[in-house]
Design an enzyme around this catalytic site. Structure first.
Site, PDB file in Angstrom:
ATOM      1  N   VAL A 134       0.835  -1.196   0.000  1.00 22.76           N
ATOM      2  CA  VAL A 134       0.000   0.000   0.000  1.00 22.76           C
ATOM      3  C   VAL A 134       0.874   1.252   0.000  1.00 22.76           C
ATOM      4  O   VAL A 134       0.583   2.223  -0.695  1.00 22.76           O
ATOM      5  CB  VAL A 134      -0.988  -0.002   1.186  1.00 22.76           C
ATOM      6  CG1 VAL A 134      -1.820   1.277   1.213  1.00 22.76           C
ATOM      7  CG2 VAL A 134      -1.906  -1.222   1.106  1.00 22.76           C
ATOM      8  N   CYS A 135       1.966   1.231   0.750  1.00 22.02           N
ATOM      9  CA  CYS A 135       2.881   2.391   0.792  1.00 22.02           C
ATOM     10  C   CYS A 135       3.503   2.632  -0.580  1.00 22.02           C
ATOM     11  O   CYS A 135       3.633   3.779  -1.024  1.00 22.02           O
ATOM     12  CB  CYS A 135       3.967   2.166   1.839  1.00 22.02           C
ATOM     13  SG  CYS A 135       3.324   1.939   3.514  1.00 22.02           S
ATOM     14  N   ASP A 136       3.878   1.566  -1.244  1.00 19.64           N
ATOM     15  CA  ASP A 136       4.421   1.634  -2.603  1.00 19.64           C
ATOM     16  C   ASP A 136       3.394   2.276  -3.529  1.00 19.64           C
ATOM     17  O   ASP A 136       3.697   3.227  -4.254  1.00 19.64           O
ATOM     18  CB  ASP A 136       4.777   0.206  -3.051  1.00 19.64           C
ATOM     19  CG  ASP A 136       5.260   0.117  -4.484  1.00 19.64           C
ATOM     20  OD1 ASP A 136       4.460   0.367  -5.416  1.00 19.64           O
ATOM     21  OD2 ASP A 136       6.426  -0.251  -4.685  1.00 19.64           O
ATOM     22  N   THR A 185       2.813   6.048  -2.741  1.00 23.01           N
ATOM     23  CA  THR A 185       3.919   6.899  -3.186  1.00 23.01           C
ATOM     24  C   THR A 185       3.917   7.026  -4.708  1.00 23.01           C
ATOM     25  O   THR A 185       4.122   8.114  -5.255  1.00 23.01           O
ATOM     26  CB  THR A 185       5.257   6.354  -2.665  1.00 23.01           C
ATOM     27  OG1 THR A 185       5.159   6.237  -1.239  1.00 23.01           O
ATOM     28  CG2 THR A 185       6.412   7.273  -3.024  1.00 23.01           C
TER      29      THR A 185
END
Length: 164
Positions: free
Chosen positions: A57-59, A62
């Site tokens: 999810v962070c990938d 971003t």
């Protein structure tokens, strides 16, 4: 209440609210230089907060803000996590991320505590998104109830477009 994978976690610091001045903080750029909120004064800022840039999810978060940033005028996108600056630089290089400035809060959690997003139990930052206008006013704040969920990208982008 905030949860991480369904388990309740404790957030340290005070949450910011729309309409207040954004608190200052000190984080590290990929070259280990110190960066503060004042360094980007005069621009609208989307501050995208992720637990760890190397997770799914962070990938995606971003990457999404990196794509959007290319078409936004006078808007800087700052992605803050507790990942080491070296890991952030490596990830950005490997993924062609050029429109987002990744910043590390690993040293002293200055950002996390200033914005109320430090997860006490994990020493990570809770997923959130803030828009700060050119005069340091918070115009958008999203604290996710479940850290592993996606933020409302469209709402943050619209808030950035509307900010001056």
């Amino acid at each position: 209440m905030t949860t991480f994978k369904g388990n309740e976690v404790t957030l340290l610091g005070k949450k910011v609210e729309v309409g207040q001045k954004a608190p200052n903080f000190t984080v590290l750029a990929n070259d280990l230089s110190e960066v503060t909120l004042d360094d980007s004064k005069g621009s609208v800022r989307i501050i995208s907060v992720v637990p760890s840039i190397d997770t799914g999810v962070c990938d995606a978060q971003t990457r999404r803000f990196n794509e959007e940033a290319a078409s936004l005028e006078n808007v800087k996108v700052l992605t803050v996590s507790v990942d080491l600056p070296f890991a952030q630089a490596r990830w950005c290089g490997a993924n062609g991320i050029e429109n987002v400035q990744t910043l590390s809060d690993h040293r002293d959690l200055s950002f996390g505590e200033a914005f109320g997003v430090t997860i006490k139990e994990l020493r990570l930052l809770s997923r959130s998104v803030f828009v700060v206008d050119s005069e340091d006013n918070v115009t958008y704040a999203e604290y996710l109830g479940e850290v592993t969920e996606h933020p409302n990208y469209e709402a943050a982008i619209e808030a950035a477009k509307a900010a001056k």
